[in-house]
Design a protein around this motif. Structure first.
Motif, PDB file in Angstrom:
ATOM      1  N   UNK A  57      68.142  45.990   2.429  1.00  0.00           N
ATOM      2  CA  UNK A  57      67.064  45.705   3.369  1.00  0.00           C
ATOM      3  C   UNK A  57      66.653  46.938   4.175  1.00  0.00           C
ATOM      4  N   UNK A  58      67.640  47.717   4.613  1.00  0.00           N
ATOM      5  CA  UNK A  58      67.381  48.894   5.453  1.00  0.00           C
ATOM      6  C   UNK A  58      68.155  50.094   4.909  1.00  0.00           C
ATOM      7  N   UNK A  59      67.718  50.666   3.790  1.00  0.00           N
ATOM      8  CA  UNK A  59      68.488  51.758   3.170  1.00  0.00           C
ATOM      9  C   UNK A  59      68.603  53.013   4.040  1.00  0.00           C
ATOM     10  N   UNK A  60      67.555  53.346   4.782  1.00  0.00           N
ATOM     11  CA  UNK A  60      67.603  54.563   5.602  1.00  0.00           C
ATOM     12  C   UNK A  60      68.519  54.380   6.811  1.00  0.00           C
ATOM     13  N   UNK A  61      68.467  53.210   7.428  1.00  0.00           N
ATOM     14  CA  UNK A  61      69.362  52.940   8.555  1.00  0.00           C
ATOM     15  C   UNK A  61      70.814  52.844   8.095  1.00  0.00           C
ATOM     16  N   UNK A  62      71.024  52.307   6.901  1.00  0.00           N
ATOM     17  CA  UNK A  62      72.380  52.249   6.347  1.00  0.00           C
ATOM     18  C   UNK A  62      72.890  53.667   6.075  1.00  0.00           C
ATOM     19  N   UNK A  63      72.014  54.535   5.592  1.00  0.00           N
ATOM     20  CA  UNK A  63      72.390  55.932   5.380  1.00  0.00           C
ATOM     21  C   UNK A  63      72.793  56.584   6.715  1.00  0.00           C
ATOM     22  N   UNK A  64      72.031  56.309   7.775  1.00  0.00           N
ATOM     23  CA  UNK A  64      72.373  56.814   9.105  1.00  0.00           C
ATOM     24  C   UNK A  64      73.756  56.299   9.514  1.00  0.00           C
ATOM     25  N   UNK A  65      73.987  55.004   9.336  1.00  0.00           N
ATOM     26  CA  UNK A  65      75.277  54.397   9.674  1.00  0.00           C
ATOM     27  C   UNK A  65      76.416  55.104   8.929  1.00  0.00           C
ATOM     28  N   UNK A  66      76.232  55.347   7.655  1.00  0.00           N
ATOM     29  CA  UNK A  66      77.258  56.048   6.861  1.00  0.00           C
ATOM     30  C   UNK A  66      77.458  57.482   7.335  1.00  0.00           C
ATOM     31  N   UNK A  67      76.368  58.129   7.711  1.00  0.00           N
ATOM     32  CA  UNK A  67      76.441  59.509   8.173  1.00  0.00           C
ATOM     33  C   UNK A  67      77.216  59.623   9.484  1.00  0.00           C
ATOM     34  N   UNK A  68      77.263  58.543  10.250  1.00  0.00           N
ATOM     35  CA  UNK A  68      78.050  58.535  11.482  1.00  0.00           C
ATOM     36  C   UNK A  68      79.544  58.452  11.189  1.00  0.00           C
ATOM     37  N   UNK A  83      84.009  65.982  20.883  1.00  0.00           N
ATOM     38  CA  UNK A  83      84.935  64.892  20.570  1.00  0.00           C
ATOM     39  C   UNK A  83      85.013  64.724  19.053  1.00  0.00           C
ATOM     40  N   UNK A  84      86.211  64.513  18.543  1.00  0.00           N
ATOM     41  CA  UNK A  84      86.409  64.210  17.127  1.00  0.00           C
ATOM     42  C   UNK A  84      86.268  62.692  16.956  1.00  0.00           C
ATOM     43  N   UNK A  85      85.231  62.259  16.257  1.00  0.00           N
ATOM     44  CA  UNK A  85      84.959  60.832  16.070  1.00  0.00           C
ATOM     45  C   UNK A  85      85.579  60.258  14.790  1.00  0.00           C
ATOM     46  N   UNK A  86      86.458  61.013  14.137  1.00  0.00           N
ATOM     47  CA  UNK A  86      87.027  60.620  12.851  1.00  0.00           C
ATOM     48  C   UNK A  86      87.692  59.251  12.870  1.00  0.00           C
ATOM     49  N   UNK A  87      88.504  58.956  13.848  1.00  0.00           N
ATOM     50  CA  UNK A  87      89.226  57.690  13.876  1.00  0.00           C
ATOM     51  C   UNK A  87      88.565  56.653  14.779  1.00  0.00           C
ATOM     52  N   UNK A  88      87.262  56.819  15.000  1.00  0.00           N
ATOM     53  CA  UNK A  88      86.520  55.875  15.835  1.00  0.00           C
ATOM     54  C   UNK A  88      85.554  55.062  14.982  1.00  0.00           C
ATOM     55  N   UNK A  89      84.917  54.102  15.620  1.00  0.00           N
ATOM     56  CA  UNK A  89      84.064  53.158  14.906  1.00  0.00           C
ATOM     57  C   UNK A  89      82.623  53.269  15.389  1.00  0.00           C
ATOM     58  N   UNK A  90      81.745  53.796  14.528  1.00  0.00           N
ATOM     59  CA  UNK A  90      80.340  53.899  14.922  1.00  0.00           C
ATOM     60  C   UNK A  90      79.659  52.528  14.871  1.00  0.00           C
ATOM     61  N   UNK A  91      78.658  52.383  15.719  1.00  0.00           N
ATOM     62  CA  UNK A  91      77.880  51.156  15.744  1.00  0.00           C
ATOM     63  C   UNK A  91      76.418  51.546  15.908  1.00  0.00           C
ATOM     64  N   UNK A  92      75.560  50.964  15.071  1.00  0.00           N
ATOM     65  CA  UNK A  92      74.124  51.201  15.112  1.00  0.00           C
ATOM     66  C   UNK A  92      73.454  49.865  15.373  1.00  0.00           C
ATOM     67  N   UNK A  93      72.677  49.803  16.447  1.00  0.00           N
ATOM     68  CA  UNK A  93      72.012  48.561  16.817  1.00  0.00           C
ATOM     69  C   UNK A  93      70.516  48.784  16.969  1.00  0.00           C
ATOM     70  N   UNK A  94      69.736  47.910  16.338  1.00  0.00           N
ATOM     71  CA  UNK A  94      68.288  47.922  16.526  1.00  0.00           C
ATOM     72  C   UNK A  94      68.005  47.119  17.795  1.00  0.00           C
ATOM     73  N   UNK A  95      67.435  47.774  18.792  1.00  0.00           N
ATOM     74  CA  UNK A  95      67.104  47.145  20.082  1.00  0.00           C
ATOM     75  C   UNK A  95      65.662  46.658  20.005  1.00  0.00           C
ATOM     76  N   UNK A  96      65.469  45.398  20.335  1.00  0.00           N
ATOM     77  CA  UNK A  96      64.137  44.787  20.237  1.00  0.00           C
ATOM     78  C   UNK A  96      63.881  43.918  21.467  1.00  0.00           C
ATOM     79  N   UNK A  97      63.870  44.534  22.631  1.00  0.00           N
ATOM     80  CA  UNK A  97      63.716  43.798  23.885  1.00  0.00           C
ATOM     81  C   UNK A  97      62.285  43.302  24.056  1.00  0.00           C
ATOM     82  N   UNK A  98      62.162  42.075  24.588  1.00  0.00           N
ATOM     83  CA  UNK A  98      60.850  41.515  24.913  1.00  0.00           C
ATOM     84  C   UNK A  98      61.012  40.598  26.121  1.00  0.00           C
ATOM     85  N   UNK A  99      59.940  40.459  26.884  1.00  0.00           N
ATOM     86  CA  UNK A  99      59.984  39.625  28.079  1.00  0.00           C
ATOM     87  C   UNK A  99      60.610  40.360  29.243  1.00  0.00           C
TER      88      UNK A  99
END
Length: 179
Positions: A57-68, A83-99
């Motif tokens: 569904x989102x190949x480019x965003x998935x690529x970004x997630x993998x690159x993290x 900071x060495x992020x090797x043993x950490x967990x990246x998170x990518x969130x699409x923000x879609x605020x309304x109202x």
């Protein structure tokens, strides 16, 4: 890609043209909108986190997630934050605020070792993050603002009504995996 370092009111970085054109277009193409479930906080809402499961569904965003995990974006953030992020967990969130939306003045949790927000002009360009001392990050399409959380990084988003979706992309590194 080169970020500019700011030390006031606390250390943070800003980089323009953060995403390539295809990934930025994909961020803007996501069909998603979220009203704030709990005023003042970004919790209890229907949130969209990009993972390996979104590859079709989102190949480019998935690529970004993998690159993290192991790639250019991980290297980029490590270079600036030290900071060495090797043993950490990246998170990518699409923000879609309304109202009606606002975030109370807060410090990010200590387990969050990177906070990054990419602004877009999806429907229009909305104001950027408040830095706790009355200043605000100037938002710009494809601008990424990032910092390492600590007892110095007080920030918020004053109450505003978004008549159309405010689209951003949030990137974090956590010391634990959420699920």
């Amino acid at each position: 890609m080169k970020a500019e370092t700011f030390n006031k009111p606390w250390k943070h970085w800003i980089v323009d043209d953060f995403l390539d054109a295809d990934t930025l277009a994909e961020v803007k193409s996501v069909e998603h909108k979220v009203e704030q479930a709990k005023p003042g906080k970004r919790v209890d809402s229907v949130r969209l986190f990009i993972t390996h499961e979104h590859e079709k569904q989102y190949p480019h965003l998935t690529h970004l997630y993998r690159s993290l995990h192991n790639g250019a974006y991980k290297t980029f953030f490590e270079y600036y934050t030290g900071i060495d992020y090797t043993d950490m967990y990246p998170r990518v969130e699409v923000i879609s605020d309304i109202g009606d939306f606002w975030l109370e003045l807060h410090y990010d949790r200590p387990a969050k070792k990177l906070s990054a927000l990419l602004y877009t002009d999806y429907t229009q360009l909305y104001p950027g993050t408040g830095l706790g001392n009355g200043t605000r990050v100037e938002s710009k399409d494809n601008r990424c603002f990032f910092f390492v959380a600590g007892d110095h990084s007080l920030h918020n988003y004053p109450l505003v009504h978004f008549p159309t979706v405010r689209r951003c992309l949030q990137i974090n590194y956590w010391t634990y995996q959420d699920k």
